[in-house]
Design a protein around this motif. Structure first.
Motif, PDB file in Angstrom:
ATOM      1  N   MET A 181     -29.678  -9.850  16.725  1.00 31.77           N
ATOM      2  CA  MET A 181     -28.700  -8.778  16.851  1.00 31.77           C
ATOM      3  C   MET A 181     -27.340  -9.172  16.278  1.00 31.77           C
ATOM      4  SD  MET A 181     -27.257  -6.800  20.218  1.00 31.77           S
ATOM      5  CE  MET A 181     -26.173  -8.175  20.623  1.00 31.77           C
ATOM      6  N   HIS A 182     -26.853 -10.358  16.629  1.00 28.90           N
ATOM      7  CA  HIS A 182     -25.530 -10.756  16.165  1.00 28.90           C
ATOM      8  C   HIS A 182     -25.532 -11.013  14.661  1.00 28.90           C
ATOM      9  CE1 HIS A 182     -23.843 -10.859  20.159  1.00 28.90           C
ATOM     10  NE2 HIS A 182     -24.888 -11.569  20.571  1.00 28.90           N
ATOM     11  N   LYS A 183     -26.634 -11.527  14.141  1.00 33.53           N
ATOM     12  CA  LYS A 183     -26.752 -11.700  12.701  1.00 33.53           C
ATOM     13  C   LYS A 183     -26.709 -10.353  12.000  1.00 33.53           C
ATOM     14  CE  LYS A 183     -29.892 -13.504   9.151  1.00 33.53           C
ATOM     15  NZ  LYS A 183     -31.198 -14.186   8.912  1.00 33.53           N
ATOM     16  N   LEU A 184     -27.412  -9.374  12.568  1.00 31.40           N
ATOM     17  CA  LEU A 184     -27.412  -8.033  11.979  1.00 31.40           C
ATOM     18  C   LEU A 184     -26.030  -7.398  12.062  1.00 31.40           C
ATOM     19  CD1 LEU A 184     -30.833  -6.727  13.303  1.00 31.40           C
ATOM     20  CD2 LEU A 184     -30.189  -6.915  10.898  1.00 31.40           C
ATOM     21  N   LEU A 185     -25.360  -7.574  13.187  1.00 30.40           N
ATOM     22  CA  LEU A 185     -24.010  -7.022  13.303  1.00 30.40           C
ATOM     23  C   LEU A 185     -23.084  -7.589  12.233  1.00 30.40           C
ATOM     24  CD1 LEU A 185     -23.359  -6.825  17.152  1.00 30.40           C
ATOM     25  CD2 LEU A 185     -23.357  -4.918  15.531  1.00 30.40           C
ATOM     26  N   ASP A 186     -23.234  -8.865  11.946  1.00 31.60           N
ATOM     27  CA  ASP A 186     -22.433  -9.464  10.883  1.00 31.60           C
ATOM     28  C   ASP A 186     -22.748  -8.815   9.532  1.00 31.60           C
ATOM     29  OD1 ASP A 186     -21.109 -11.185  12.583  1.00 31.60           O
ATOM     30  OD2 ASP A 186     -22.456 -12.883  12.203  1.00 31.60           O
ATOM     31  N   GLN A 187     -24.038  -8.526   9.300  1.00 28.95           N
ATOM     32  CA  GLN A 187     -24.428  -7.872   8.047  1.00 28.95           C
ATOM     33  C   GLN A 187     -23.824  -6.474   7.946  1.00 28.95           C
ATOM     34  OE1 GLN A 187     -28.700  -7.913   7.779  1.00 28.95           O
ATOM     35  NE2 GLN A 187     -28.838 -10.139   7.666  1.00 28.95           N
ATOM     36  N   TYR A 188     -23.879  -5.729   9.038  1.00 25.64           N
ATOM     37  CA  TYR A 188     -23.304  -4.386   9.028  1.00 25.64           C
ATOM     38  C   TYR A 188     -21.785  -4.440   8.873  1.00 25.64           C
ATOM     39  CZ  TYR A 188     -27.755  -2.246  10.393  1.00 25.64           C
ATOM     40  OH  TYR A 188     -29.042  -1.800  10.408  1.00 25.64           O
ATOM     41  N   ARG A 189     -21.166  -5.431   9.498  1.00 28.00           N
ATOM     42  CA  ARG A 189     -19.713  -5.562   9.381  1.00 28.00           C
ATOM     43  C   ARG A 189     -19.316  -5.865   7.938  1.00 28.00           C
ATOM     44  NH1 ARG A 189     -19.293  -8.765  13.049  1.00 28.00           N
ATOM     45  NH2 ARG A 189     -18.513  -7.417  14.708  1.00 28.00           N
ATOM     46  N   TYR A 190     -20.022  -6.787   7.328  1.00 26.34           N
ATOM     47  CA  TYR A 190     -19.705  -7.136   5.949  1.00 26.34           C
ATOM     48  C   TYR A 190     -19.987  -5.959   5.017  1.00 26.34           C
ATOM     49  CZ  TYR A 190     -19.596  -9.431   1.435  1.00 26.34           C
ATOM     50  OH  TYR A 190     -19.287  -9.755   0.147  1.00 26.34           O
ATOM     51  N   ALA A 191     -21.092  -5.264   5.250  1.00 26.59           N
ATOM     52  CA  ALA A 191     -21.437  -4.105   4.418  1.00 26.59           C
ATOM     53  C   ALA A 191     -20.373  -3.022   4.534  1.00 26.59           C
ATOM     54  CB  ALA A 191     -22.799  -3.555   4.819  1.00 26.59           C
ATOM     55  N   THR A 192     -19.867  -2.820   5.739  1.00 26.86           N
ATOM     56  CA  THR A 192     -18.815  -1.823   5.949  1.00 26.86           C
ATOM     57  C   THR A 192     -17.540  -2.221   5.235  1.00 26.86           C
ATOM     58  OG1 THR A 192     -19.752  -1.191   8.095  1.00 26.86           O
ATOM     59  CG2 THR A 192     -17.437  -0.638   7.705  1.00 26.86           C
ATOM     60  N   GLU A 193     -17.146  -3.464   5.383  1.00 28.74           N
ATOM     61  CA  GLU A 193     -15.935  -3.944   4.706  1.00 28.74           C
ATOM     62  C   GLU A 193     -16.074  -3.815   3.193  1.00 28.74           C
ATOM     63  OE1 GLU A 193     -15.597  -7.915   6.088  1.00 28.74           O
ATOM     64  OE2 GLU A 193     -14.763  -7.370   8.054  1.00 28.74           O
ATOM     65  N   HIS A 194     -17.248  -4.184   2.692  1.00 27.48           N
ATOM     66  CA  HIS A 194     -17.469  -4.126   1.245  1.00 27.48           C
ATOM     67  C   HIS A 194     -17.419  -2.684   0.739  1.00 27.48           C
ATOM     68  CE1 HIS A 194     -18.894  -5.383  -2.673  1.00 27.48           C
ATOM     69  NE2 HIS A 194     -19.818  -4.426  -2.623  1.00 27.48           N
ATOM     70  N   ALA A 195     -18.072  -1.781   1.469  1.00 26.31           N
ATOM     71  CA  ALA A 195     -18.080  -0.370   1.069  1.00 26.31           C
ATOM     72  C   ALA A 195     -16.657   0.175   1.006  1.00 26.31           C
ATOM     73  CB  ALA A 195     -18.936   0.446   2.024  1.00 26.31           C
ATOM     74  N   ARG A 196     -15.883  -0.120   2.017  1.00 34.03           N
ATOM     75  CA  ARG A 196     -14.514   0.405   2.056  1.00 34.03           C
ATOM     76  C   ARG A 196     -13.654  -0.243   0.963  1.00 34.03           C
ATOM     77  NH1 ARG A 196     -13.986   3.779   6.326  1.00 34.03           N
ATOM     78  NH2 ARG A 196     -11.750   3.924   5.928  1.00 34.03           N
ATOM     79  N   ASP A 197     -13.900  -1.501   0.669  1.00 31.38           N
ATOM     80  CA  ASP A 197     -13.143  -2.178  -0.385  1.00 31.38           C
ATOM     81  C   ASP A 197     -13.375  -1.540  -1.753  1.00 31.38           C
ATOM     82  OD1 ASP A 197     -11.988  -3.980   1.356  1.00 31.38           O
ATOM     83  OD2 ASP A 197     -13.379  -5.617   0.895  1.00 31.38           O
ATOM     84  N   ILE A 198     -14.558  -0.966  -1.975  1.00 27.97           N
ATOM     85  CA  ILE A 198     -14.847  -0.369  -3.282  1.00 27.97           C
ATOM     86  C   ILE A 198     -14.671   1.157  -3.248  1.00 27.97           C
ATOM     87  CG2 ILE A 198     -16.376  -2.248  -3.967  1.00 27.97           C
ATOM     88  CD1 ILE A 198     -18.767  -0.405  -3.401  1.00 27.97           C
ATOM     89  N   GLY A 199     -14.076   1.670  -2.154  1.00 30.28           N
ATOM     90  CA  GLY A 199     -13.691   3.071  -2.123  1.00 30.28           C
ATOM     91  C   GLY A 199     -14.676   4.029  -1.489  1.00 30.28           C
ATOM     92  N   LEU A 200     -15.652   3.519  -0.772  1.00 28.16           N
ATOM     93  CA  LEU A 200     -16.626   4.378  -0.106  1.00 28.16           C
ATOM     94  C   LEU A 200     -16.290   4.534   1.375  1.00 28.16           C
ATOM     95  CD1 LEU A 200     -19.968   2.973  -1.572  1.00 28.16           C
ATOM     96  CD2 LEU A 200     -18.927   5.176  -2.116  1.00 28.16           C
ATOM     97  N   GLY A 201     -16.465   5.751   1.915  1.00 24.49           N
ATOM     98  CA  GLY A 201     -16.444   5.934   3.353  1.00 24.49           C
ATOM     99  C   GLY A 201     -17.752   5.449   3.947  1.00 24.49           C
ATOM    100  N   VAL A 202     -17.755   5.226   5.256  1.00 25.13           N
ATOM    101  CA  VAL A 202     -18.940   4.667   5.913  1.00 25.13           C
ATOM    102  C   VAL A 202     -19.295   5.474   7.155  1.00 25.13           C
ATOM    103  CG1 VAL A 202     -19.993   2.619   6.941  1.00 25.13           C
ATOM    104  CG2 VAL A 202     -18.333   2.362   5.072  1.00 25.13           C
ATOM    105  N   ASN A 203     -20.496   6.027   7.156  1.00 24.61           N
ATOM    106  CA  ASN A 203     -21.096   6.639   8.339  1.00 24.61           C
ATOM    107  C   ASN A 203     -22.207   5.728   8.843  1.00 24.61           C
ATOM    108  OD1 ASN A 203     -19.429   8.820   7.739  1.00 24.61           O
ATOM    109  ND2 ASN A 203     -21.047  10.008   6.768  1.00 24.61           N
ATOM    110  N   ALA A 204     -22.756   6.041  10.002  1.00 28.55           N
ATOM    111  CA  ALA A 204     -23.847   5.242  10.538  1.00 28.55           C
ATOM    112  C   ALA A 204     -24.736   6.122  11.401  1.00 28.55           C
ATOM    113  CB  ALA A 204     -23.317   4.062  11.360  1.00 28.55           C
ATOM    114  N   GLY A 205     -26.010   5.762  11.439  1.00 26.78           N
ATOM    115  CA  GLY A 205     -26.899   6.524  12.297  1.00 26.78           C
ATOM    116  C   GLY A 205     -28.325   6.031  12.280  1.00 26.78           C
TER     117      GLY A 205
END
Length: 254
Positions: A181-205
């Protein structure tokens, strides 16, 4: 801590309705209950077999949302889902109702539910003209994605405005209380940061619920969560309005 918008997916209300003849429960009535309770948007995921949301629901809910300025209507589904029976086709529904957001999902007609994000190395070229049309129609375009930075780069390249992170693996790990779980949370956190850095909004579901949502939303920068199955199940015991309030509290709005 950032506030995240809640869009309520009404598919499971429609599924209950479809188990009998008639229009009970009425999907639009429950959409109104969700909006009265403070939901920021309504989501539907029509499929060609019409197992839950039907074309008439899409039109009725579109009309409902138009009566509530500031509320968003989100239609999600496979843009390549063709006509089946009296199903007019996903893109036809979108063209006729012009939702605020269109979330493209790579599910097949046979899938029970969505269970993976796009592989844009394979489908990106086919999606590009669809995304262009949707943006010309005035729809914000979100792509259902796994937390893979390389794929997220491709989502930006094909013209998406946002991604929706597929959270099924996180929900499964949270339920199992395993070390992933914590490894996955890190992946989602990094993916979110990366998406926002390149100009994408982020939803989840997907499979987010009252047990796992708060921990997931410790990730900053999640614009919106779309929740249907778990919220509908919770509504069976606490009522729809109370369930919406409970989820909104976790989204840091109440």
């Amino acid at each position: 801590m950032n506030a995240t918008k809640l869009s309520v997916n009404l598919n499971k209300v429609a599924l209950i309705r479809n188990s009998r003849e008639g229009n009970y429960p009425d999907v639009t009535t429950f959409g109104q209950i969700c909006l009265d309770a403070g939901a920021h948007g309504l989501t539907v995921h029509p499929r060609p077999d019409q197992r839950h949301i039907r074309p008439g629901d899409v039109f009725a809910l579109s009309d409902l949302v138009q009566q509530h300025p500031g509320i968003e209507f989100n239609i999600e589904g496979n843009p390549n889902a063709g006509a089946l029976g009296d199903y007019p086709g996903f893109m036809t529904l979108v063209r006729q109702t012009l939702p605020h957001q269109c979330t493209l999902v790579p599910d097949s007609n046979e899938q029970l539910t969505s269970d993976h994000g796009f592989d844009l190395t394979r489908s990106g070229d086919a999606l590009r003209p669809i995304i262009e049309e949707l943006r010309e129609l005035g729809c914000r375009v979100s792509l259902f994605m796994d937390p893979d930075p390389a794929q997220i780069d491709l989502a930006r390249a094909v013209g998406a405005d946002r991604i929706e992170l597929y959270t099924g693996p996180y929900a499964a790990a949270h339920k199992a209380h395993n070390s992933e779980m914590h490894k996955l949370l890190d992946q989602y956190r990094y993916a979110t940061e990366h998406a926002r850095d390149i100009g994408l909004g982020v939803n989840a579901g997907h499979d987010l619920n009252l047990d796992n949502l708060e921990q997931f939303l410790h990730i900053p920068g999640i614009d919106e969560v779309s929740i249907g199955h778990a919220l509908t199940v919770d509504a069976l015991t606490m009522g729809m309005a109370t369930a919406v309030h409970a989820y909104l509290r976790l989204c840091h709005h109440q």
